[in-house]
Each structure stands twice: as structure tokens, then as C-alpha cells.
Enzyme design. Structure first.
Site, short mmCIF file in Angstrom:
data_model
loop_
_atom_site.label_atom_id
_atom_site.label_comp_id
_atom_site.label_asym_id
_atom_site.label_seq_id
_atom_site.Cartn_x
_atom_site.Cartn_y
_atom_site.Cartn_z
N GLU A 143 39.14 50.68 31.07
CA GLU A 143 38.47 49.44 31.51
C GLU A 143 39.39 48.29 31.12
O GLU A 143 39.95 48.29 30.01
CB GLU A 143 37.11 49.31 30.77
CG GLU A 143 36.37 48.02 31.12
CD GLU A 143 35.02 47.89 30.39
OE1 GLU A 143 34.67 48.77 29.57
OE2 GLU A 143 34.33 46.87 30.64
N HIS B 81 37.11 47.45 23.19
CA HIS B 81 36.17 48.45 22.68
C HIS B 81 36.57 49.85 23.10
O HIS B 81 37.32 50.03 24.05
CB HIS B 81 34.71 48.17 23.11
CG HIS B 81 34.45 48.12 24.59
ND1 HIS B 81 34.53 46.96 25.34
CD2 HIS B 81 34.11 49.09 25.48
CE1 HIS B 81 34.24 47.23 26.61
NE2 HIS B 81 33.98 48.53 26.72
N HIS C 206 35.50 55.86 27.62
CA HIS C 206 36.59 54.99 28.08
C HIS C 206 37.11 54.12 26.96
O HIS C 206 36.48 53.98 25.92
CB HIS C 206 36.16 54.13 29.29
CG HIS C 206 35.07 53.14 29.04
ND1 HIS C 206 33.73 53.41 29.28
CD2 HIS C 206 35.09 51.85 28.59
CE1 HIS C 206 33.00 52.33 29.01
NE2 HIS C 206 33.80 51.37 28.57
C1 LIG Z 1 29.71 47.32 31.63
C2 LIG Z 1 30.28 47.98 30.49
C3 LIG Z 1 31.26 47.07 29.75
O1 LIG Z 1 31.90 47.54 28.79
O2 LIG Z 1 31.34 45.85 30.06
C4 LIG Z 1 30.86 49.35 30.79
O3 LIG Z 1 31.73 49.83 30.10
S1 LIG Z 1 30.14 50.21 32.07
C5 LIG Z 1 30.76 51.88 31.88
C6 LIG Z 1 30.30 52.76 32.97
N1 LIG Z 1 31.04 52.46 34.21
C7 LIG Z 1 32.04 53.25 34.68
O4 LIG Z 1 32.38 54.28 34.11
C8 LIG Z 1 32.67 52.84 36.00
C9 LIG Z 1 33.89 53.59 36.37
N2 LIG Z 1 33.64 55.01 36.46
C10 LIG Z 1 33.65 55.70 37.65
O5 LIG Z 1 33.87 55.11 38.70
C11 LIG Z 1 33.39 57.16 37.61
O6 LIG Z 1 32.67 57.48 36.44
C12 LIG Z 1 34.67 58.01 37.68
C13 LIG Z 1 35.41 57.77 38.99
C14 LIG Z 1 35.61 57.78 36.49
C15 LIG Z 1 34.24 59.49 37.62
O7 LIG Z 1 33.34 59.70 38.63
P1 LIG Z 1 32.60 61.09 38.83
O8 LIG Z 1 32.14 61.56 37.50
O9 LIG Z 1 31.65 60.97 39.96
O10 LIG Z 1 33.76 61.93 39.37
P2 LIG Z 1 34.07 63.40 39.05
O11 LIG Z 1 33.01 64.05 38.27
O12 LIG Z 1 34.47 63.98 40.34
O13 LIG Z 1 35.32 63.22 38.12
C16 LIG Z 1 36.62 63.24 38.62
C17 LIG Z 1 37.51 63.76 37.48
O14 LIG Z 1 37.57 62.76 36.45
C18 LIG Z 1 37.09 63.28 35.24
N3 LIG Z 1 36.36 62.24 34.53
C19 LIG Z 1 35.20 61.68 34.89
N4 LIG Z 1 34.83 60.74 34.02
C20 LIG Z 1 35.80 60.72 33.06
C21 LIG Z 1 35.99 59.97 31.89
N5 LIG Z 1 35.10 59.05 31.51
N6 LIG Z 1 37.08 60.20 31.15
C22 LIG Z 1 38.01 61.13 31.53
N7 LIG Z 1 37.89 61.88 32.66
C23 LIG Z 1 36.79 61.67 33.40
C24 LIG Z 1 36.20 64.44 35.63
O15 LIG Z 1 36.12 65.37 34.57
C25 LIG Z 1 36.93 65.01 36.82
O16 LIG Z 1 38.02 65.80 36.40
P3 LIG Z 1 38.22 67.29 36.89
O17 LIG Z 1 38.31 67.16 38.39
O18 LIG Z 1 39.50 67.72 36.25
O19 LIG Z 1 36.99 68.03 36.43
CO LIG Z 2 32.99 49.35 28.46
#
Ligand SMILES: C[C@H](C(=O)O)C(=O)SCCNC(=O)CCNC(=O)[C@H](O)C(C)(C)COP(=O)(O)OP(=O)(O)OC[C@H]1O[C@@H](n2cnc3c(N)ncnc32)[C@H](O)[C@@H]1OP(=O)(O)O
Ligand SMILES: [Co+2]
Length: 134
Positions: free
Chosen positions: A130, A7, A79
Site C-alpha cells: 500500500e 503501517h 500488507h
Molecule cells: C484502508 C486501509 C488503510 O490502511 O488505509 C487498508 O489497508 S484496506 C486493506 C484491504 N484492501 C486491499 O487489500 C486492496 C488491495 N487488494 C486486492 O486488490 C486483492 O486483495 C488482491 C488483488 C491483492 C488479491 O485478490 P484476490 O484474493 O481476489 O486474488 P487471488 O486470491 O486470486 O490472489 C492472487 C494471488 O495473490 C496472492 N495474494 C492475495 N492476497 C495477498 C496478500 N495480501 N499478500 C500476498 N499475496 C497475496 C494469492 O495468494 C494468489 O496467489 P497464488 O495465485 O500464488 O495462490
Molecule cells: Co493499510
């Protein structure tokens, strides 16, 4: 190592409005909302002939999507999910290559009842990845 695109996910500020838009304006089939407290999101899936689109909104105070929506208030692509056959083998290979595995490094059960892991966007062309074991 990578299989099909499972996805593409879009973070949205208002899930009901997004569902309405996909159903009524785009004419798509959309699943019912599914709350995933362990992931801090509520999701629906848009069914397409070749893949799915996941629409997700924050759930709870510590949602990983909240900061993203602060930076992208209208929503945006969040993502891409690739399928893998063996998520532990994939994780270990990525770790050895120096990629950052998010969370505690262990797979969680995702929206499809299967193990998932996330990889840091800064390690992969600015795109959050992911992996889902199928
Ligand atoms: C369950 C379901 C499923 O499908 O089964 C799902 O998908 S659940 C989907 C939801 N779950 C997740 O997203 C889990 C994994 N995500 C995470 O751990 C976090 O969101 C993360 C680490 C990617 C970002 O965390 P955060 O927002 O607290 O960190 P920051 O704001 O400091 O972001 C760090 C840098 O990454 C960038 N950044 C943050 N999120 C994204 C993204 N989605 N795509 C691209 N870049 C990104 C920010 O702009 C920043 O860049 P700059 O420093 O240049 O500004
Ligand atoms: Co997902």
C-alpha cells in the site's frame, strides 16, 4: 520514492479478539474500530513508538480480505504500507515500470483520510504493498 513505513497490516478473522489480545496480552494502545465500507474492511491501529500495526477484518460481501482469510484462517500479515510524497507521480512511475496498480488505478481515501493505492503482490516479492501519500 519510498518514505517511512506507515503501517504493517495483519488480517484477522475476529477483530474484537485481536484487539483484546493486543491490549491485554501485549499491553498495546489500540484505537477504536473504524468501518471503511469503500475498502471492505474494519480496522484498528496499534500505536507503536516507531510505526503502527493495522488489524483488519472483512466488512461486507466483497471484501478484498476474504479470500486471504480463507487461505489463512488464523489470520496473517496482509500488507505493508509505505509513505510517499506524491502518490500520482509514484503511480505513474510504477505503471511505466510495468507494475500492476490494483482497483481502478486511482487513489482512494484510506484510514488516515489520505490517498492510498495498492500494488499487486506478485509484482513485489509476494507482498501486497500500500502506498499512502503523507
Ligand atoms: C484502508 C486501509 C488503510 O490502511 O488505509 C487498508 O489497508 S484496506 C486493506 C484491504 N484492501 C486491499 O487489500 C486492496 C488491495 N487488494 C486486492 O486488490 C486483492 O486483495 C488482491 C488483488 C491483492 C488479491 O485478490 P484476490 O484474493 O481476489 O486474488 P487471488 O486470491 O486470486 O490472489 C492472487 C494471488 O495473490 C496472492 N495474494 C492475495 N492476497 C495477498 C496478500 N495480501 N499478500 C500476498 N499475496 C497475496 C494469492 O495468494 C494468489 O496467489 P497464488 O495465485 O500464488 O495462490
Ligand atoms: Co493499510
Amino acid at each position: 520514492m519510498l518514505g517511512k513505513v506507515n503501517h504493517v497490516a495483519i488480517a484477522v478473522p475476529d477483530l474484537s479478539a485481536a484487539v483484546e489480545s493486543y491490549r491485554s496480552t501485549l499491553g498495546a494502545l489500540v484505537t477504536e474500530p473504524q468501518a471503511l465500507p469503500e475498502h471492505g474492511v474494519t480496522v484498528v491501529f496499534v500505536a507503536l513508538p516507531n510505526t503502527k500495526v493495522e488489524l483488519l477484518e472483512p466488512l461486507g460481501d466483497a471484501s478484498p480480505v476474504s479470500a486471504f482469510l480463507e487461505k489463512n484462517p488464523a489470520g496473517g500479515m496482509h500488507h505493508i504500507c509505505y509513505e510517499v510524497e506524491d502518490i500520482i507521480a509514484a503511480r505513474d512511475r510504477l505503471k511505466d515500470a510495468g507494475a500492476r496498480i490494483l482497483g481502478d488505478g486511482n487513489p482512494k481515501i484510506g484510514a488516515h483520510g489520505k490517498p492510498v493505492l495498492f500494488l499487486h503482490p506478485k509484482d513485489f516479492q509476494g507482498t501486497l504493498i500500500e502506498l499512502e501519500q503523507v
